[in-house]
Design a protein around this motif. Structure first.
Motif, PDB file in Angstrom:
ATOM      1  N   ALA A 181      53.949  29.812  26.049  1.00 25.68           N
ATOM      2  CA  ALA A 181      53.575  29.094  27.269  1.00 25.68           C
ATOM      3  C   ALA A 181      53.933  27.619  27.179  1.00 25.68           C
ATOM      4  N   ALA A 182      54.034  27.095  25.946  1.00 23.73           N
ATOM      5  CA  ALA A 182      54.341  25.675  25.756  1.00 23.73           C
ATOM      6  C   ALA A 182      55.832  25.413  25.584  1.00 23.73           C
ATOM      7  N   LEU A 242      46.167  24.165  23.114  1.00 25.09           N
ATOM      8  CA  LEU A 242      46.404  25.088  24.226  1.00 25.09           C
ATOM      9  C   LEU A 242      45.975  26.483  23.831  1.00 25.09           C
ATOM     10  N   HIS A 243      44.914  26.985  24.486  1.00 23.95           N
ATOM     11  CA  HIS A 243      44.502  28.349  24.189  1.00 23.95           C
ATOM     12  C   HIS A 243      45.332  29.314  25.030  1.00 23.95           C
ATOM     13  N   ALA A 244      46.567  29.439  24.630  1.00 24.37           N
ATOM     14  CA  ALA A 244      47.527  30.364  25.240  1.00 24.37           C
ATOM     15  C   ALA A 244      48.624  30.587  24.215  1.00 24.37           C
ATOM     16  N   GLY A 299      38.291  28.406  24.614  1.00 21.50           N
ATOM     17  CA  GLY A 299      38.942  29.710  24.617  1.00 21.50           C
ATOM     18  C   GLY A 299      38.204  30.669  25.537  1.00 21.50           C
ATOM     19  N   ASN A 300      38.825  31.750  25.903  1.00 26.68           N
ATOM     20  CA  ASN A 300      38.175  32.692  26.810  1.00 26.68           C
ATOM     21  C   ASN A 300      36.923  33.310  26.187  1.00 26.68           C
ATOM     22  N   HIS A 301      36.911  33.482  24.859  1.00 26.92           N
ATOM     23  CA  HIS A 301      35.745  34.124  24.244  1.00 26.92           C
ATOM     24  C   HIS A 301      34.554  33.192  24.108  1.00 26.92           C
ATOM     25  N   GLU A 302      34.754  31.897  24.251  1.00 25.84           N
ATOM     26  CA  GLU A 302      33.594  31.009  24.341  1.00 25.84           C
ATOM     27  C   GLU A 302      32.747  31.338  25.570  1.00 25.84           C
ATOM     28  N   GLY A 335      47.295  29.175  20.685  1.00 26.94           N
ATOM     29  CA  GLY A 335      46.392  30.213  20.191  1.00 26.94           C
ATOM     30  C   GLY A 335      46.381  31.412  21.104  1.00 26.94           C
ATOM     31  N   HIS A 336      45.300  32.176  21.061  1.00 27.59           N
ATOM     32  CA  HIS A 336      45.028  33.290  21.976  1.00 27.59           C
ATOM     33  C   HIS A 336      45.709  34.592  21.574  1.00 27.59           C
ATOM     34  N   SER A 337      46.950  34.561  21.122  1.00 23.53           N
ATOM     35  CA  SER A 337      47.641  35.817  20.824  1.00 23.53           C
ATOM     36  C   SER A 337      47.512  36.230  19.365  1.00 23.53           C
ATOM     37  N   HIS A 338      46.822  35.433  18.552  1.00 17.63           N
ATOM     38  CA  HIS A 338      46.566  35.743  17.138  1.00 17.63           C
ATOM     39  C   HIS A 338      47.854  35.837  16.328  1.00 17.63           C
ATOM     40  N   ALA A 339      48.902  35.192  16.781  1.00 18.12           N
ATOM     41  CA  ALA A 339      50.198  35.258  16.110  1.00 18.12           C
ATOM     42  C   ALA A 339      50.411  34.030  15.229  1.00 18.12           C
ATOM     43  N   VAL A 340      51.314  34.168  14.282  1.00 18.88           N
ATOM     44  CA  VAL A 340      51.796  33.020  13.515  1.00 18.88           C
ATOM     45  C   VAL A 340      53.224  32.782  13.983  1.00 18.88           C
ATOM     46  N   LYS A 341      53.421  31.698  14.707  1.00 22.06           N
ATOM     47  CA  LYS A 341      54.740  31.448  15.283  1.00 22.06           C
ATOM     48  C   LYS A 341      54.911  29.967  15.560  1.00 22.06           C
TER      49      LYS A 341
END
Length: 588
Positions: free
Chosen positions: A253-254, A247-249, A140-143, A272-278
């Motif tokens: 995107a998928a 996929l950390h996006a 992920g970007n925060h790593e 991931g990445h957007s902190h959403a449940v979807k």
């Protein structure tokens, strides 16, 4: 079941389908004459698979099915206070399919973390992941918050036991611990995990980090490339019976179609990445699931696999954890918040369904981290006046953002002598971006005393205080970038701007189409310290290093000159400001 799997199922029941399938293949190959069904089957078993699609048939000697369970979290961000809930959920998932459950992360396991973990460089989180038995994660970007070297040498140290995956990143000496994929053999089946990171990495990290990591191809293209390799029937370059993408996006995107879509070789995507449940589907029909953030939710799926390699049939089914885990609004994602303390857990454990080794380890990790953080974090670094509030708000610039902007401005004035000397002739403006403010309220417990823990929890990212020289025109352009288009409408992402600045905005008529830029507003009546700023005037902008290098798509800051960073964290700037301004009052 996705489109690829539907075709495979039909292969077992319809001889006419075999003929249609061969006819479809012959559109890109020489025509195939079909004298009998047995000949068709023989031909189909020996044909080379179409690139980008696993063969859609069964081997004649297909064995019985095997089921492998995948349990996914994403964007945990060092929230170790929820680690026992996650441990309990992983244990329940293991009890659902003993010996055949694989826990995974879709990225941002660490970084942007609360104080208990962040104050110890997220080492408590990495120990917790070991307790969970989590050995696979997307990058992920925060790593990368503390730099690529820190990621590669410390976070990705093999001692932590995690395979870090990112297929769209170039593998260099600086990133040599990243992998495109890993394969785990579980329950007699080879499950491949392919990782990728958002294509917008440059927008969510600093140029200094991007100098050390290169994305060679779009995430979807990299995933398809690796998935094709793992599905080509060639055992020498890796072969999988099922393919799972981390996929950390954002999940969207998928779900794209056409050349931007994931192909049929992908069986399941965790985003991931957007902190959403979807949830959604790939263009080929595979499930796409995003499981929230901070350890509050978990996605659990069964992969039922019949056959092997490119002849495998894979179906994906959601798992109901039960035992106190509650359904979310998205099928396949369970809420695990409070699970460790749920009344049903006592009965479940006493029945011998699972031991609590991982849970007890996590409890000890949290207790140790809290004690260490308390010793350091209880230091009082400032005070605010009774009734004052510095927090985030929606649909307006926040008092918290303005306070941090003022602190960045003052830090530059205090620490950079030549800027201080020019103050009478060159005005200084402070900025902060909403994404750099990690908590909603500076005074978390409302006691008027601001502790080191409260500051560092709010300003938890590894940014430095920085400054850059702008023209008045460039400053207006940066302010105008708060207004943007999203899903066909104009939205506002408010910046924190120092209290010595005043301006108005005027919405443009977008229907005319005559503008020479993409702004939605014009910034007018811009003043700093009461002085009107013209386009040709010189201004010094202070802020965090991420924002002033164009982060969060505030690219106008990149137009400036003489960018400089201080060896001072943006959190330290606020600590210094609080020391110089006791009993702060809210902005009026």
């Amino acid at each position: 079941m996705n489109f690829r799997n539907t075709l495979r199922s039909k292969a077992m029941h319809s001889a006419s389908w075999f003929r249609l399938r061969v006819s479809a293949l012959s559109q890109s190959r020489r025509a195939i004459i079909i004298p009998s069904l047995l000949t068709v089957v023989a031909l189909m078993m020996t044909l080379t698979a179409v690139p980008g699609a696993r063969a859609a048939w069964f081997a004649a000697d297909s064995p019985d099915s095997a089921t492998v369970t995948i349990a996914d979290i994403t964007d945990f961000h060092g929230h170790i206070e929820r680690g026992t809930d996650v441990a309990r959920a992983f244990e329940i998932a293991r009890s659902h399919n003993p010996g055949a459950m694989i826990p995974v992360s879709a990225g941002d396991l660490v970084g942007g973390s609360p104080y208990d973990s962040a104050s110890q460089n997220d080492e408590p989180t990495l120990r917790m992941a070991q307790a969970w038995g989590l050995h696979i994660s997307a990058l992920g970007n925060h790593e990368l918050d503390r730099g690529v070297h820190d990621f590669n040498e410390r976070i990705a140290d093999p001692a932590h036991g995690i395979d870090w995956l990112c297929a769209n990143a170039r593998k260099t000496v600086k990133t040599n611990r990243l992998k495109d994929y890993v394969i785990r053999t579980v329950n007699g089946r080879r499950i491949a995990f392919i990782g990728a990171i958002t294509d917008a990495l440059r927008a969510v990290t600093t140029p200094s980090i991007m100098r050390d990591i290169t994305l060679d191809e779009p995430a979807v293209g990299a995933i398809n490339r690796v998935a094709d390799q793992l599905s080509d029937g060639n055992e020498s370059n890796g072969e999988a019976d099922a393919i799972v993408v981390l996929l950390h996006a954002d999940a969207e995107a998928a779900t794209k179609k056409g050349v931007k879509g994931l192909n049929r070789n992908v069986d399941l995507v965790y985003a991931g990445h957007s902190h959403a449940v979807k949830s959604g589907r790939t263009a080929a029909g595979a499930p796409v699931i995003e499981a929230g953030s901070f350890g509050a939710d978990m996605a659990v799926q069964d992969l039922t696999i019949t056959g092997y390699g490119r002849h495998a049939h894979v179906s994906v089914n959601n798992v109901d954890l039960g035992n106190g885990a509650e359904h979310t609004s998205v099928a396949g994602v369970m809420s695990v918040t409070g699970l460790a303390a749920h009344p049903k857990q006592a009965a479940w454990l006493s029945a011998g369904a699972a031991g609590d080794t991982a849970v007890s380890q996590c409890e000890r990790i949290v207790a140790d981290a809290e004690r260490a953080a308390a010793r350091k974090g209880s230091q009082v670094v400032g005070t605010i006046a009774p009734g004052s509030y510095f927090g985030k708000v929606t649909n307006a610039e926040s008092s918290l953002g303005m306070l941090v902007a003022d602190a960045q401005r003052e830090e530059i004035l205090q620490r950079v002598p030549h800027v201080n000397g020019m103050q009478s002739s060159i005005p200084v403006v402070g900025f902060s971006n909403n994404g750099s403010l990690r908590t909603r309220n500076l005074d978390a417990n409302g006691d008027g005393r601001i502790t080191l823990r409260e500051v560092d929890s709010m300003l938890a990212l590894q940014f430095h205080t920085a400054y850059v020289t702008l023209t008045g025109k460039q400053l207006r352009a940066a302010l105008a970038q708060q207004w943007r288009e999203h899903d066909g409408r104009t939205v506002v992402g408010w910046l924190g701007v120092s209290s010595n600045v005043s301006y108005r905005y005027v919405m443009r008529d977008q229907s005319t189409g005559k503008h020479d830029d993409d702004r939605f507003v014009d910034i007018v009546d811009l003043t700093i310290d009461g002085q009107l700023i013209d386009d040709d005037d010189t201004v010094i902008a202070a802020g965090n290093s991420f924002l002033l290098q164009g982060g969060d798509r505030y690219t106008a800051f990149r137009l400036g000159r003489d960018y400089r960073e201080l060896n001072v964290g943006y959190n330290q700037a606020l600590i210094d400001y609080l020391e110089h301004h006791p009993r702060l009052e809210s902005f009026r």
